[in-house]
Design a protein around this motif. Sequence first.
Motif, PDB file in Angstrom:
ATOM      1  N   HIS A   1       0.798  -1.235   0.000  1.00 54.41           N
ATOM      2  CA  HIS A   1       0.000   0.000   0.000  1.00 54.41           C
ATOM      3  C   HIS A   1       0.826   1.279   0.000  1.00 54.41           C
ATOM      4  CE1 HIS A   1      -3.473   2.561   0.878  1.00 54.41           C
ATOM      5  NE2 HIS A   1      -2.728   3.152   1.801  1.00 54.41           N
ATOM      6  N   ALA A   2       1.979   1.278   0.682  1.00 58.70           N
ATOM      7  CA  ALA A   2       2.712   2.518   0.922  1.00 58.70           C
ATOM      8  C   ALA A   2       4.020   2.556   0.137  1.00 58.70           C
ATOM      9  CB  ALA A   2       2.995   2.683   2.419  1.00 58.70           C
ATOM     10  N   ALA A   3       4.266   3.665  -0.534  1.00 56.34           N
ATOM     11  CA  ALA A   3       5.526   3.848  -1.253  1.00 56.34           C
ATOM     12  C   ALA A   3       6.586   4.386  -0.299  1.00 56.34           C
ATOM     13  CB  ALA A   3       5.327   4.825  -2.406  1.00 56.34           C
ATOM     14  N   PRO A   4       7.868   4.035  -0.508  1.00 54.48           N
ATOM     15  CA  PRO A   4       8.933   4.583   0.342  1.00 54.48           C
ATOM     16  C   PRO A   4       8.863   6.103   0.400  1.00 54.48           C
ATOM     17  CG  PRO A   4       9.805   2.853  -1.069  1.00 54.48           C
ATOM     18  CD  PRO A   4       8.391   3.101  -1.528  1.00 54.48           C
ATOM     19  N   GLY A   5       9.049   6.625   1.612  1.00 54.42           N
ATOM     20  CA  GLY A   5       8.958   8.060   1.809  1.00 54.42           C
ATOM     21  C   GLY A   5       7.601   8.524   2.293  1.00 54.42           C
ATOM     22  N   ALA A   6       6.589   7.651   2.215  1.00 59.98           N
ATOM     23  CA  ALA A   6       5.248   8.028   2.661  1.00 59.98           C
ATOM     24  C   ALA A   6       5.189   8.078   4.184  1.00 59.98           C
ATOM     25  CB  ALA A   6       4.212   7.044   2.120  1.00 59.98           C
ATOM     26  N   ALA A   7       4.165   8.749   4.704  1.00 61.77           N
ATOM     27  CA  ALA A   7       3.978   8.884   6.146  1.00 61.77           C
ATOM     28  C   ALA A   7       2.897   7.927   6.635  1.00 61.77           C
ATOM     29  CB  ALA A   7       3.595  10.319   6.497  1.00 61.77           C
ATOM     30  N   VAL A   8       3.100   7.402   7.839  1.00 65.49           N
ATOM     31  CA  VAL A   8       2.147   6.467   8.453  1.00 65.49           C
ATOM     32  C   VAL A   8       1.859   6.949   9.869  1.00 65.49           C
ATOM     33  CG1 VAL A   8       1.780   4.098   9.225  1.00 65.49           C
ATOM     34  CG2 VAL A   8       2.992   4.528   7.081  1.00 65.49           C
ATOM     35  N   TRP A   9       0.585   7.096  10.213  1.00 65.31           N
ATOM     36  CA  TRP A   9       0.212   7.465  11.570  1.00 65.31           C
ATOM     37  C   TRP A   9       0.388   6.270  12.499  1.00 65.31           C
ATOM     38  CZ3 TRP A   9      -4.076   9.909   8.501  1.00 65.31           C
ATOM     39  CH2 TRP A   9      -3.920  11.300   8.424  1.00 65.31           C
ATOM     40  N   VAL A  10       1.013   6.501  13.652  1.00 59.16           N
ATOM     41  CA  VAL A  10       1.200   5.448  14.651  1.00 59.16           C
ATOM     42  C   VAL A  10       0.849   5.999  16.030  1.00 59.16           C
ATOM     43  CG1 VAL A  10       3.004   4.243  13.355  1.00 59.16           C
ATOM     44  CG2 VAL A  10       3.644   6.021  14.996  1.00 59.16           C
ATOM     45  N   GLU A  11       0.506   5.100  16.932  1.00 60.83           N
ATOM     46  CA  GLU A  11       0.238   5.485  18.310  1.00 60.83           C
ATOM     47  C   GLU A  11       1.543   5.905  18.984  1.00 60.83           C
ATOM     48  OE1 GLU A  11      -3.248   2.087  18.826  1.00 60.83           O
ATOM     49  OE2 GLU A  11      -1.122   1.612  19.065  1.00 60.83           O
ATOM     50  N   ASP A  12       1.435   6.868  19.882  1.00 60.69           N
ATOM     51  CA  ASP A  12       2.614   7.351  20.604  1.00 60.69           C
ATOM     52  C   ASP A  12       2.297   7.420  22.093  1.00 60.69           C
ATOM     53  OD1 ASP A  12       5.044   8.466  21.285  1.00 60.69           O
ATOM     54  OD2 ASP A  12       4.464  10.502  20.728  1.00 60.69           O
ATOM     55  N   PRO A  13       2.900   6.538  22.908  1.00 60.11           N
ATOM     56  CA  PRO A  13       3.951   5.567  22.593  1.00 60.11           C
ATOM     57  C   PRO A  13       3.402   4.348  21.849  1.00 60.11           C
ATOM     58  CG  PRO A  13       3.262   5.307  24.868  1.00 60.11           C
ATOM     59  CD  PRO A  13       2.530   6.514  24.350  1.00 60.11           C
ATOM     60  N   CYS A  14       4.313   3.601  21.217  1.00 62.16           N
ATOM     61  CA  CYS A  14       3.884   2.413  20.488  1.00 62.16           C
ATOM     62  C   CYS A  14       4.922   1.311  20.611  1.00 62.16           C
ATOM     63  CB  CYS A  14       3.618   2.745  19.028  1.00 62.16           C
ATOM     64  SG  CYS A  14       5.091   2.961  18.016  1.00 62.16           S
ATOM     65  N   TRP A  15       4.615   0.179  20.019  1.00 60.85           N
ATOM     66  CA  TRP A  15       5.438  -1.030  20.069  1.00 60.85           C
ATOM     67  C   TRP A  15       6.732  -0.804  19.274  1.00 60.85           C
ATOM     68  CZ3 TRP A  15       4.673  -5.769  16.540  1.00 60.85           C
ATOM     69  CH2 TRP A  15       5.347  -6.885  17.057  1.00 60.85           C
ATOM     70  N   PRO A  16       7.926  -0.882  19.902  1.00 62.04           N
ATOM     71  CA  PRO A  16       9.178  -0.558  19.197  1.00 62.04           C
ATOM     72  C   PRO A  16       9.435  -1.331  17.902  1.00 62.04           C
ATOM     73  CG  PRO A  16       9.576  -0.606  21.557  1.00 62.04           C
ATOM     74  CD  PRO A  16       8.166  -1.106  21.341  1.00 62.04           C
ATOM     75  N   PRO A  17       9.139  -2.653  17.810  1.00 62.01           N
ATOM     76  CA  PRO A  17       9.382  -3.324  16.523  1.00 62.01           C
ATOM     77  C   PRO A  17       8.620  -2.701  15.361  1.00 62.01           C
ATOM     78  CG  PRO A  17       9.124  -4.964  18.249  1.00 62.01           C
ATOM     79  CD  PRO A  17       8.769  -3.633  18.859  1.00 62.01           C
ATOM     80  N   LEU A  18       7.502  -2.061  15.650  1.00 63.80           N
ATOM     81  CA  LEU A  18       6.758  -1.400  14.581  1.00 63.80           C
ATOM     82  C   LEU A  18       7.532  -0.195  14.047  1.00 63.80           C
ATOM     83  CD1 LEU A  18       4.200  -1.256  12.915  1.00 63.80           C
ATOM     84  CD2 LEU A  18       3.159   0.078  14.746  1.00 63.80           C
ATOM     85  N   LEU A  19       8.151   0.561  14.934  1.00 60.72           N
ATOM     86  CA  LEU A  19       8.966   1.698  14.489  1.00 60.72           C
ATOM     87  C   LEU A  19      10.168   1.227  13.690  1.00 60.72           C
ATOM     88  CD1 LEU A  19       8.882   3.926  17.711  1.00 60.72           C
ATOM     89  CD2 LEU A  19       7.491   4.145  15.640  1.00 60.72           C
ATOM     90  N   THR A  20      10.771   0.107  14.120  1.00 62.25           N
ATOM     91  CA  THR A  20      11.895  -0.451  13.365  1.00 62.25           C
ATOM     92  C   THR A  20      11.454  -0.881  11.978  1.00 62.25           C
ATOM     93  OG1 THR A  20      12.925  -1.231  15.413  1.00 62.25           O
ATOM     94  CG2 THR A  20      13.680  -2.247  13.367  1.00 62.25           C
ATOM     95  N   LEU A  21      10.266  -1.496  11.894  1.00 61.09           N
ATOM     96  CA  LEU A  21       9.735  -1.907  10.595  1.00 61.09           C
ATOM     97  C   LEU A  21       9.532  -0.704   9.687  1.00 61.09           C
ATOM     98  CD1 LEU A  21       8.493  -3.974   8.646  1.00 61.09           C
ATOM     99  CD2 LEU A  21       6.301  -3.602   9.805  1.00 61.09           C
ATOM    100  N   LEU A  22       8.969   0.371  10.207  1.00 59.63           N
ATOM    101  CA  LEU A  22       8.751   1.557   9.385  1.00 59.63           C
ATOM    102  C   LEU A  22      10.060   2.128   8.883  1.00 59.63           C
ATOM    103  CD1 LEU A  22       5.905   3.396  11.357  1.00 59.63           C
ATOM    104  CD2 LEU A  22       5.703   1.931   9.345  1.00 59.63           C
ATOM    105  N   ARG A  23      11.082   2.153   9.724  1.00 58.96           N
ATOM    106  CA  ARG A  23      12.402   2.629   9.276  1.00 58.96           C
ATOM    107  C   ARG A  23      12.930   1.733   8.166  1.00 58.96           C
ATOM    108  NH1 ARG A  23      13.193   3.793  14.946  1.00 58.96           N
ATOM    109  NH2 ARG A  23      14.109   1.729  15.251  1.00 58.96           N
ATOM    110  N   HIS A  24      12.748   0.426   8.330  1.00 62.68           N
ATOM    111  CA  HIS A  24      13.240  -0.523   7.321  1.00 62.68           C
ATOM    112  C   HIS A  24      12.531  -0.315   5.981  1.00 62.68           C
ATOM    113  CE1 HIS A  24      14.741  -4.129   5.467  1.00 62.68           C
ATOM    114  NE2 HIS A  24      13.544  -4.657   5.391  1.00 62.68           N
ATOM    115  N   LEU A  25      11.228  -0.008   6.038  1.00 61.14           N
ATOM    116  CA  LEU A  25      10.460   0.197   4.815  1.00 61.14           C
ATOM    117  C   LEU A  25      10.591   1.622   4.284  1.00 61.14           C
ATOM    118  CD1 LEU A  25       7.155  -1.714   5.713  1.00 61.14           C
ATOM    119  CD2 LEU A  25       9.091  -2.520   4.342  1.00 61.14           C
ATOM    120  N   ARG A  26      11.406   2.455   4.955  1.00 63.39           N
ATOM    121  CA  ARG A  26      11.624   3.849   4.568  1.00 63.39           C
ATOM    122  C   ARG A  26      10.317   4.629   4.631  1.00 63.39           C
ATOM    123  NH1 ARG A  26      17.040   3.798   5.229  1.00 63.39           N
ATOM    124  NH2 ARG A  26      18.084   2.329   3.860  1.00 63.39           N
TER     125      ARG A  26
END
Length: 434
Positions: A165-190
């Motif tokens: 669904h998401a192209a690299p560079g796109a923004a994704v809304w996340v809960e803050d605070p949130c589950w750290p592996p999810l943030l790592t995944l987003l960094r990995h997917l750019r």
Amino acid sequence: MGSLYAKGGSAVQIAERIGAQIKRGDLQPGDLLPPVRQLAGELGVNPNTVASAYAKLRDAGLVATRGRAGTQVLEPPLKAVRSVRLVPEGLCDLASGNLDAALLPALSLGKDDVFPQQNGYDVSGDLPALCALGSKWLSEQGAELGEPAVFSGALDAIEKALRCHAAPGAAVWVEDPCWPPLLTLLRHLRLKPLPLAIDEQGCQLPEKDAATLGCAVILTPRAQNPTGMSLSAARAKCWREFLAQQPGCLAIVDDFWGPLSQQPLHLPCGADNGLYVLSLSKFLSPDLRIALACGAPPLLQAMRADQYIRERWVSHILQQIAVKLWTQVQGDGLLLRAQETYQARRDALAAQLGALAGTSLPQGEGVHIWLPVRSEAAASQIMAQRGWLVQSGEPFRLKSGPAVRISLANLLAEERERLAQDLAVAMVAGTLVN
């Protein structure tokens, strides 16, 4: 730094050259790229060409623009993955988030438990018995989301959905605070995380005048990790109304607590604009890497295509074991006992902490308590001195305030009062600036 770059070229060529230098290590995380006009002069190109090259590097997640501070090289995302935590000798582990083994079903295989094995590589479809269990459970939750598909854990399903669904560079809304592996995944997917605050009704909606819109939002309907909050019916309704006005925004619902929850399931989206993910890890076994996903057929079809070119399928033997364990916990009352035990432990510590510190923690569920503190470093140090290993809140936070996460799954009843006393001291230690 200009000597690092070859002369001339298009925006694509310039971006490729700088990207190669970053990957080789010629440019290190934290290094600043030359200002656009300076590099354009050195290369003999139009400044717009350099600006376009920098934009391509930002979209690829290799650099970030820091305003007047310039364009800075970012750390490679996979370097942010944390190593296995070692618990120092003599400390009680309240940081790992592990479950109580006594509340997980024991896998015992008798002579009659012979699981049929596929004899080739032509496995097609998911195990009907597992999908039927998932569909029946969802129907009991009041959620009609269509036939589930089987993936290798919740993070795998979320990754596949975002890749589709998401192209690299796109923004994704996340809960803050949130589950750290999810943030790592987003960094990995750019992908760029956009933080949304949590309150007693769950994840708040984006501000109406938000400068950046997310192409997706990832929401936890119950027992949000780390806060324990659940989406209220009113908040879920607001999300449904908001998403109806954002047709390009995919809602991913991570119901990781699932059958362990005592709260109703309030969905923030429908099957047409969302993906519901149910992990089997929390109530069957963390080592059972299986999740069920329901959602829009075109998205699920794309996710299955991604699965086919990677792992191809989820082991039918694992799926058969999941069916056996799920049926077992429903029949022997273990699931109900786990629900009640985890909730009682959380409520008891929250009550004692409130009595000692005068702090009223919001009603939540799950195995974690998110405790606001003045200083994460000071609180963690004091707790360690008193024999407790707690999790600093920094890996979970984007813009939210300092806190520590306390995991209660294996806390003994006789330890609870001492823990509450120590937390009451630690939460006010240090300075107001973390």
